[in-house]
Structure formats: C-alpha cells, structure tokens
Design an enzyme around this catalytic site. Structure first.
Site, mmCIF file in Angstrom:
data_model
loop_
_atom_site.group_PDB
_atom_site.id
_atom_site.type_symbol
_atom_site.label_atom_id
_atom_site.label_comp_id
_atom_site.label_asym_id
_atom_site.label_seq_id
_atom_site.Cartn_x
_atom_site.Cartn_y
_atom_site.Cartn_z
ATOM 1 N N ASP A 1 44.510 46.714 -0.329
ATOM 2 C CA ASP A 1 44.046 45.359 -0.066
ATOM 3 C C ASP A 1 42.982 45.421 1.022
ATOM 4 O OD1 ASP A 1 43.646 42.721 0.627
ATOM 5 O OD2 ASP A 1 45.774 42.206 0.710
ATOM 6 N N TYR B 1 33.373 27.829 -3.656
ATOM 7 C CA TYR B 1 32.687 28.818 -4.480
ATOM 8 C C TYR B 1 31.220 28.902 -4.074
ATOM 9 C CZ TYR B 1 31.466 31.472 -8.694
ATOM 10 O OH TYR B 1 31.032 32.439 -9.567
#
Length: 310
Positions: free
Chosen positions: A80, A180
């Site tokens: 991660d 976004y």
C-alpha cells in the site's frame, strides 16, 4: 516524425517501478516495459491471497507474470503506497537487488468507487472524497519521496505521472466531480514540480494520460471483452475512440528508450500525441487520438465517427 524502436532490447538493463500496476493503465505500462526488456517491479493491493476494496479478480502477481511473458523480468510486490514504511522498504529492496532505478511510473489510483459523479462538493460524501484525494495524490508524493534519491543516482531517469486528461483539456473542462477534478489536475502539477527539481540531476518528469481506456473495469461496464469491444459502441457510440492499456504502455516505453526524453520535461502528454511522435500503434495497428476527438467530435455533440482520429 521521429521513431524510437520498440523492440525487446531497447530497455535491456533498465529497472522500472510501476506503482499501481494491478490492472488498467498500470498493467499495460508494466507489460510494455517488459516487452522492451526492462526489469519491472509492479505494486498493488490485490493479490492471489487477498483483494483490495475493489474486490476485482486481477492480481499483482498476474501483472508480474505478464511482464515476464512479454520478455522482461516482472517482480510483484504487494503493498500500500499510502504507508511510508512499506514504500521505503520497497525502494530499499530495489536498491539492494538492482542498485539502480531508471523509470518510476506513479499510477496509483483506486478512486472509481469513491467518486460520486455529477454531485456537487457540498453533497458529495466528504470521507469518500478525501480518501479519493489521498489515493490519487498522497500515494504519488510518498512514492516519489522515497524513490527519487535512487532514480537520480545516475543521469537519464524518467518519472511518469499517470493521470486522466491533458492539462489543456482539464484546465478548460469540469471533470464530472469536484474531487475527481482536483485529483486529475493535481497529478499534472506533481509532474511539473518534479520536473523543475529533477532537471539539474539530468532526470525528466512528465504527466501522461491515456485516452478512453479499455481497462478490465470498463469492458465489464459495457459487458464486452477485448475481442468484441466494438459491440459497446451500440450503447455508447463514442467508445469507437477507445484504446487498450497497452497503448499508453507503449508511450511510456518509447519515452524511456528516448535518449532525448528531456525535451518533454514538465509537459502534459497523451498516448495519442506520443504515438504520432514515436510511430507506435495500439494492438490493432491504429493510433487513436482520444483527446483531439473529445474536443473536436464528442464535446461539440457531433455523431460518433473515429475517421481521422485513429
């Protein structure tokens, strides 16, 4: 038009890290770097033992196998990139095993399930939006922080920040969601800032966008496979301009093999633009230019027609 040979030896001896390579653009980039002969470390959270919150079948081990089958050496590292300790350990491993890093591709994303399309900021789930930004931006910063000292050890290094949209397009268009929109524009600026700092070390950083990507997820959305993808145009006619993930992969391989890659330092680039410059094609032999198509055909509301655009 200049042309860089995209063969199985153009990146022999080179070492790449593709951060976020489980599927989509990252997988396509890793595979094409392998096809050019590179050793490619590929990272992601979905493994054969456990899936990420995406809950999709693709795994990082599969990506490494694709790299090796393409002609390179694929090395899967489940991890991660939001975890600085894991990221530091990854770069230390690359240094220990290879002693060099020539190409860094920051492709970590993971935000599709977090974005609420056409939902204003004040109505968007705040935790989801902030998580999206962390996945899209913080992962790239953390990875570069630890990887760049190894990359600048020798001149000629390349950093590719993968985003969605060119700078000119994103500057002129709202990208369907506040979070976004911020994420995809910020990544372009990450490339610009790194380019400024890397220049004196003989390294190059660019932002790179694919066009309408026929990722595994997008094919599933339309209920098609790669071998019958054009059937999706019956539902979404503008899908005729779409491209495989290998196309943007070939763009990265061409940049990495270009001894004059520094001419692109700090720029926002697209797969279609670089196809014209370097002469590579998508898997079907075409050269889709999605961002020109969006501006000249799709956004003005013209009928779908990819003639002259692929």
């Amino acid at each position: 038009m200049t042309s860089t040979p995209l063969d199985g030896s153009s990146l022999d001896g080179k070492v790449a890290l593709v951060a976020g390579a489980t599927r989509g653009a990252g997988r396509g980039i890793a595979t094409e770097l392998g096809a050019a002969g590179a050793t490619v470390y590929v990272t992601g959270r979905s493994t054969r033992a456990a899936r990420s919150e995406y809950n999709r079948p693709e795994t990082i081990e599969e990506t490494a196998d694709l790299v090796t089958r393409a002609g390179g050496t694929g090395i899967a590292v489940p991890m991660d990139h939001l975890d600085p300790a894991q990221t530091r350990a990854l770069v230390e491993r690359i240094d220990r095993e290879q002693g060099r890093l020539d190409v860094l591709v920051n492709d970590v994303w993971g935000g599709e399930h977090l974005a609420q399309w056409d939902t204003p900021l004040w109505e968007h789930d705040l935790d989801a939006g902030l998580r999206l930004l962390r996945l899209a931006i913080d992962t790239h910063i953390i990875t570069s922080h630890f990887a760049l000292p190894l990359l600048i050890r020798r001149p000629g290094g390349l950093v590719v920040e993968v985003t969605d949209g060119t700078k000119s397009y994103n500057d002129a268009n709202y990208r369907v969601s506040f979070f976004y929109d911020q994420a995809k524009s910020a990544v372009i600026r990450l490339a610009y800032a790194q380019a400024h700092e890397l220049r004196e070390h003989g390294a190059t950083a660019v932002a790179l966008t694919p066009g309408w990507l026929r990722s595994e997820m997008m094919l599933d959305v339309y209920g098609v496979r790669e071998d019958n993808w054009l059937d999706a145009a019956k539902v979404q006619p503008h899908f005729v301009i779409s491209e495989t993930p290998r196309y943007v992969g070939r763009a990265v391989a061409a940049l990495a093999a270009d001894p004059q890659v520094a001419r692109w330092n700090g720029q926002s680039l697209s797969s279609g633009q670089l196809a014209r410059e370097y002469g590579f094609t998508d898997l079907d032999g075409s050269q889709p230019d999605a961002w020109r198509y969006l501006v000249e055909v799709q956004d003005p509301g013209k009928p779908a027609d990819a003639t002259g655009y692929r």
